[in-house]
Structure formats: structure tokens, C-alpha cells
Design a protein around this motif. Structure first.
Motif, PDB file in Angstrom:
ATOM      1  N   ARG A 158      -0.771  -8.747  20.382  1.00  0.00           N
ATOM      2  CA  ARG A 158       0.588  -7.805  21.593  1.00  0.00           C
ATOM      3  C   ARG A 158       0.448  -6.327  20.988  1.00  0.00           C
ATOM      4  O   ARG A 158       0.772  -5.350  21.905  1.00  0.00           O
ATOM      5  N   TYR A 159      -0.202  -5.654  19.922  1.00  0.00           N
ATOM      6  CA  TYR A 159      -0.623  -4.698  19.805  1.00  0.00           C
ATOM      7  C   TYR A 159      -2.143  -4.314  19.541  1.00  0.00           C
ATOM      8  O   TYR A 159      -2.829  -5.105  19.462  1.00  0.00           O
ATOM      9  N   LYS A 160      -1.822  -2.687  19.914  1.00  0.00           N
ATOM     10  CA  LYS A 160      -3.733  -2.275  19.930  1.00  0.00           C
ATOM     11  C   LYS A 160      -3.842  -1.428  18.868  1.00  0.00           C
ATOM     12  O   LYS A 160      -3.033  -0.261  18.688  1.00  0.00           O
ATOM     13  N   ILE A 161      -4.295  -0.766  18.302  1.00  0.00           N
ATOM     14  CA  ILE A 161      -5.164  -0.044  17.457  1.00  0.00           C
ATOM     15  C   ILE A 161      -6.471   0.533  18.148  1.00  0.00           C
ATOM     16  O   ILE A 161      -7.557  -0.375  18.336  1.00  0.00           O
ATOM     17  N   ALA A 162      -6.732   2.126  18.116  1.00  0.00           N
ATOM     18  CA  ALA A 162      -7.142   2.325  18.619  1.00  0.00           C
ATOM     19  C   ALA A 162      -7.388   3.566  17.515  1.00  0.00           C
ATOM     20  O   ALA A 162      -7.261   4.052  16.966  1.00  0.00           O
ATOM     21  N   VAL A 163      -9.422   3.790  17.573  1.00  0.00           N
ATOM     22  CA  VAL A 163      -9.819   5.422  17.219  1.00  0.00           C
ATOM     23  C   VAL A 163     -11.146   5.411  17.439  1.00  0.00           C
ATOM     24  O   VAL A 163     -11.906   5.499  18.863  1.00  0.00           O
ATOM     25  N   GLY A 164     -11.219   6.738  16.709  1.00  0.00           N
ATOM     26  CA  GLY A 164     -12.736   7.772  17.810  1.00  0.00           C
ATOM     27  C   GLY A 164     -13.538   8.014  16.463  1.00  0.00           C
ATOM     28  O   GLY A 164     -12.969   7.902  15.344  1.00  0.00           O
ATOM     29  N   SER A 165     -15.062   7.931  16.630  1.00  0.00           N
ATOM     30  CA  SER A 165     -15.794   7.618  15.164  1.00  0.00           C
ATOM     31  C   SER A 165     -17.010   8.242  15.775  1.00  0.00           C
ATOM     32  O   SER A 165     -17.640   7.571  17.101  1.00  0.00           O
ATOM     33  N   THR A 166     -17.919   7.796  14.921  1.00  0.00           N
ATOM     34  CA  THR A 166     -19.100   8.456  14.789  1.00  0.00           C
ATOM     35  C   THR A 166     -20.093   7.095  14.775  1.00  0.00           C
ATOM     36  O   THR A 166     -20.381   7.235  14.487  1.00  0.00           O
ATOM     37  N   GLY A 167     -18.741   6.242  13.694  1.00  0.00           N
ATOM     38  CA  GLY A 167     -19.299   4.998  13.714  1.00  0.00           C
ATOM     39  C   GLY A 167     -18.847   3.811  12.396  1.00  0.00           C
ATOM     40  O   GLY A 167     -18.951   3.074  12.735  1.00  0.00           O
ATOM     41  N   ASN A 168     -18.695   4.977  11.744  1.00  0.00           N
ATOM     42  CA  ASN A 168     -18.644   4.013  10.293  1.00  0.00           C
ATOM     43  C   ASN A 168     -17.150   3.644  10.171  1.00  0.00           C
ATOM     44  O   ASN A 168     -16.784   2.474  10.050  1.00  0.00           O
ATOM     45  N   LEU A 169     -16.789   4.387  10.632  1.00  0.00           N
ATOM     46  CA  LEU A 169     -15.113   3.946  10.921  1.00  0.00           C
ATOM     47  C   LEU A 169     -14.380   3.905  11.883  1.00  0.00           C
ATOM     48  O   LEU A 169     -13.837   2.273  11.542  1.00  0.00           O
ATOM     49  N   GLY A 170     -15.291   3.375  12.886  1.00  0.00           N
ATOM     50  CA  GLY A 170     -15.149   2.398  13.955  1.00  0.00           C
ATOM     51  C   GLY A 170     -15.814   1.064  13.557  1.00  0.00           C
ATOM     52  O   GLY A 170     -14.524   0.187  13.313  1.00  0.00           O
ATOM     53  N   LEU A 171     -16.272   0.454  12.528  1.00  0.00           N
ATOM     54  CA  LEU A 171     -16.636  -0.594  11.972  1.00  0.00           C
ATOM     55  C   LEU A 171     -15.641  -1.397  11.465  1.00  0.00           C
ATOM     56  O   LEU A 171     -14.978  -2.049  11.413  1.00  0.00           O
ATOM     57  N   SER A 172     -15.232  -0.228  10.439  1.00  0.00           N
ATOM     58  CA  SER A 172     -14.913  -0.688   9.523  1.00  0.00           C
ATOM     59  C   SER A 172     -13.037  -1.335   9.901  1.00  0.00           C
ATOM     60  O   SER A 172     -12.136  -1.857   9.726  1.00  0.00           O
TER      61      SER A 172
END
Ligand SMILES: *Cc1c(COP(=O)(O)O)cnc(C)c1O
Length: 440
Positions: A158-172
Motif C-alpha cells: 500500500r506504500y510507495k518508495i521513490a528515488v532520483g538516481s544516476t543509476g546505482n542508488l536506484g538499483l539498491s
């Protein structure tokens, strides 16, 4: 026209000019102190809490990521000697490198193969714990293996997590949050590699692509998340949780150095070289190390010549109020993890009493180092990670005044130089070949 140079010393004006012309530099931080800054807005207590939280989650991590089984669910990397890399360093420095040369192998951290497996995973776990506490699903003293039960996944869906990234942070973030059952959105900048987007989509992560750089991808992600009360935004430019997750590494490194019988004290200085993007990763590590080793540790951040955002922010004292584009640089680099034009809003200020300096490195060197490390040590790291290797070169070439000032010149035989590897293990074979065969 703003005068970015108004607070600079003569020496710094000279460095500024070189930075503008994308010539590699070493900047020594004039505000560094020998002591650890105790009475700050951020306390070391938070790092100790983060360490405990990661221990609580270890039984769950061990279950869902079997590659962490030998480590009892603690996401950690090796510390090794890489004597064969001395040759490349000495060739570029035109001087011998005395002392030990070590590599901290965060490029092979389990789960997401980069330093982001520290901060990123920690922030997701902390948010998951917060939700689970709030709904009475678990207590601190329970076995966190429970997090893999279906009712937890249902809750998190029911929850969301969002992130802005050049790549690796998005992966983790993507890998960890999807595993727990969250809905995940990753806002990717133009630098992000195609294979990273593909891998995330395969894990059920929504990837939104931007034709702009990292700062704008973060800004847009932050804006979208702000409109949604069920969404947690992992804010790489501001996050204390990411920073704390990275800082835990220092406590672990202390044990590893002891196990290798490597001393760090008045007679045995420790030099640490960290690739720097927005600053959270290297900043967290530096903060933890300074708390432990005080004046005996000397920490330098490395950045691409086209993206020296931390150097620029700290040297001018303008921090996130200055971007590399303001001085005519492009923020274009093959080191995608470091393609950041504007530094974190808080890390640079926190680093003022801690950091020894910042240096810049040309992309060509990153590829030369990538090939040399593969050839002589059999280790593959991605280009960003190789920014660490240029640190000892710049120290030998341009750091004499620093070494003299700190009484280090006659201690270099007993010194340890630690390069912090930051990424590489997730890079597909095909991409590795491209890097290894690249003509410089
Ligand atoms: C993110 C990253 C860094 C730098 O971390 P920041 O927190 O952005 O400063 C360095 N190397 C690699 C491979 C990374 O992915």
C-alpha cells in the motif's frame, strides 16, 4: 555575474582556474581540524543506532538474499591488499608510494554491488520498520525474519518508495524495496546506463527516464512524491538516513583493519580516498572514520574533472548554491555514479572540520586504471570507482605542503593508503568488455 571567487585565497584562485579548465587538481581544505566535531547537528549516536538496526534486520536479509548467508545477513565487503596497483600510481606520480596499499571492496557488496548497498538499503529498511511498528506488526525484540511473511508484503504494497538516481542508488533502493513488497519508482537521469534501467524493470520497478541530469531527476521525483502521503522519497541530496547507513561502514572497517594487524595511530597514518558524487556515500564513511581515528585519518574525495561539485561547494563555501555548470563545466563524464553537478545540501558543511581535501581526475585515467586493475589484480570495478586510485597520485604530486604541515613526511613508510572501491559487480559481462577494450 556572481563572484564565486570572493572567498578564495590566492592559492585557491589558482586551483579554481585549473578547475574551470578541467585540469586535475588537489585542493587542501583549510578548515579541517584534528578533533572530531562533537556538538554538531548530527550525532555519532545515530550511526550506532543504524548499526543496531542493521543487526535486527540481519535474519531477514539472510533469508531473502542467500548470498549474505556466510556473513550472517550483514551486508559487508572485504578489505584486501592490492600491491600490484602501486606501479600505475608510481608511474603517474613519478615517485615511489611507500606503505601499504589497500582496497575496500564495496564494488562487490552483496545485493546491489555498489556502496549504495549501505545507505540505500538502510533507508528502505528503516522506513519498513517504521511502517511495521506503526501498524503493530513487530517489536524491536522480535525476530525480523518475520518481514518475509505475506502480511508484511501486503502491508507494504500500500506504500510507495521513490528515488532520483544516476543509476546505482536506484538499483539498491529498487532491489530492496521491491523485495519487501513496496511499489517503487526510480527517476533516472540521462547518465543512467541502459542495463540498469532494464534490470530494475525486470524486478517490477517503475523507471521514469529524464533527458536531463541528476539534479533535475531528483527534483522531479521529490515533487511527485510530495503530492502523495503514502510515498516515501529517498532524497539523495538531503537524506540523513542514507548518510547514517554509509557511516556504519567505519565501525566495520575498524574491525577489519585490526584483523589484518594494521595499526592506525600517531606513527601509522591512514589515508582514505573516496569517489564522490552528491557526497552522501563518501561523507558518511568519512564521518564515521573521523569519529574513530580523529587526527590519524586523512580523507580525500575524488571527482571527475567535469563534475567537481563537492570541491567547488566546499572551496567557495557556497555548497549547494553553486553548480559545476555555473563555471562552464559540462557535468559530462563516463563515471556515471559521479555525474553530479550540485552537491548535497548538508554533507559539505558537515565535512568542513573533517575532510583533508578534494581532488579531480580525468576520465582517461579512470579507464587506464580500470584496465590495469583487471590485468594486474584480476579485479573489475566500474569507472566511477577508479576515481579512488587517483588519490595517492595527487597526494604524492601536489600534497607535500599538507604532509609537511601534519608531520607526515617521515611516517610514510608506516602509512596505509586505502582506496574505496564503490561499484562494479552488477555490471554485465558485455559492458565490462566494452570498458576493457575502450581505446583511451
Ligand atoms: C553513488 C556512487 C558514488 C558516490 O556516492 P555519492 O553519495 O553520490 O557521493 C561513487 N561511486 C559509485 C560507483 C557510486 O554509485
Amino acid at each position: 555575474m556572481v563572484d564565486f571567487q570572493r572567498n578564495l585565497s590566492e592559492k585557491e584562485r589558482y586551483i579554481f582556474e585549473k578547475v574551470e579548465n578541467s585540469i586535475p587538481v588537489l585542493w587542501i581544505n583549510p578548515n579541517k581540524t584534528d578533533r572530531f566535531p562533537e556538538n554538531h547537528s548530527y550525532s555519532f549516536q545515530v550511526v550506532l543506532e543504524a548499526e543496531k538496526r542493521l543487526k535486527r534486520f540481519s535474519s531477514y536479509i539472510k533469508l531473502v538474499f542467500p548470498e549474505t548467508k556466510n556473513l550472517q545477513g550483514i551486508i559487508e565487503s572485504k578489505l584486501i591488499e592490492i600491491p600490484n596497483m602501486k606501479q600505475l600510481i608510481e608511474k603517474h606520480a613519478n615517485k615511489p608510494l611507500a606503505g601499504k596499499l589497500l582496497l575496500k571492496c564495496d564494488h562487490e557488496l552483496p545485493v546491489s554491488g555498489s556502496i549504495k548497498a549501505r545507505g540505500g538499503i538502510y533507508e528502505v529498511l528503516k522506513f519498513a520498520e517504521h511502517i511495521a511498528f506503526k501498524h503493530g506488526f513487530i517489536k524491536e525484540t522480535d525476530d525480523y525474519a518475520a518481514f518475509q511473511r505475506s502480511e508484511f508484503k501486503e502491508l507494504f504494497s500500500r506504500y510507495k518508495i521513490a528515488v532520483g538516481s544516476t543509476g546505482n542508488l536506484g538499483l539498491s533502493i529498487g532491489i530492496m524495496a521491491a523485495k519487501l513488497g513496496f511499489q517503487v519508482t526510480v527517476h533516472m537521469s540521462m547518465d543512467a546506463k541502459e542495463w540498469k534501467k532494464k534490470l530494475l524493470r525486470e524486478k517490477g520497478v517503475q523507471v521514469i527516464e529524464y533527458a536531463s541530469d541528476y539534479s533535475l531527476a531528483v527534483e522531479e521525483g521529490r515533487r511527485q512524491a510530495a503530492d502523495d502521503s503514502m510515498c516515501h522519497f529517498v532524497d539523495d541530496e538531503n537524506s540523513i538516513d542514507l548518510f547514517s547507513g554509509y557511516a556504519v561502514s567505519a565501525l566495520r572497517l575498524k574491525n577489519q583493519l585490526e584483523q589484518l594487524n594494521i595499526r592506525v595511530d600517531q606513527e601509522h597514518p591512514l589515508f582514505v580516498y573516496l569517489p564522490c558524487g552528491v557526497g552522501g556515500g563518501p561523507g558518511g564513511v568519512a564521518y564515521g572514520l573521523k569519529a574513530i581515528y580523529k587526527e590519524h585519518v586523512h580523507i580525500f574525495f575524488g571527482e571527475p574533472t567535469q563534475s567537481p561539485c563537492m570541491l567547488l561547494g566546499m572551496m567557495t563555501g557556497l555548497h549547494d548554491n553553486i553548480s559545476v555548470m555555473d563555471i562552464g563545466l559540462t557535468n559530462r563524464t563516463e563515471a556515471d555514479g559521479l555525474a553530479v553537478g550540485r552537491p548535497s545540501k548538508f554533507v559539505g558543511k558537515l565535512m568542513e572540520p573533517i575532510l583533508s581535501g578534494c581532488y579531480t581526475v580525468a576520465d582517461d585515467f579512470l579507464f587506464e586504471s580500470l584496465k590495469e586493475m583487471a590485468r594486474t589484480e584480476g579485479i573489475f570495478m566500474e569507472p566511477s570507482s577508479h576515481a579512488s586510485v587517483y588519490g595517492p597520485i595527487q597526494l604524492l604530486k601536489e600534497g607535500k605542503t599538507y604532509l609537511e604541515h601534519h608531520g607526515l613526511l617521515d611516517k610514510l613508510n608506516q602509512a596505509t593508503h586505502l582506496l574505496w572501491g564503490t561499484g562494479g559487480n552488477m555490471v554485465p559481462q558485455e559492458e565490462r568488455e566494452k570498458y576493457l577494450n575502450k581505446t583511451i
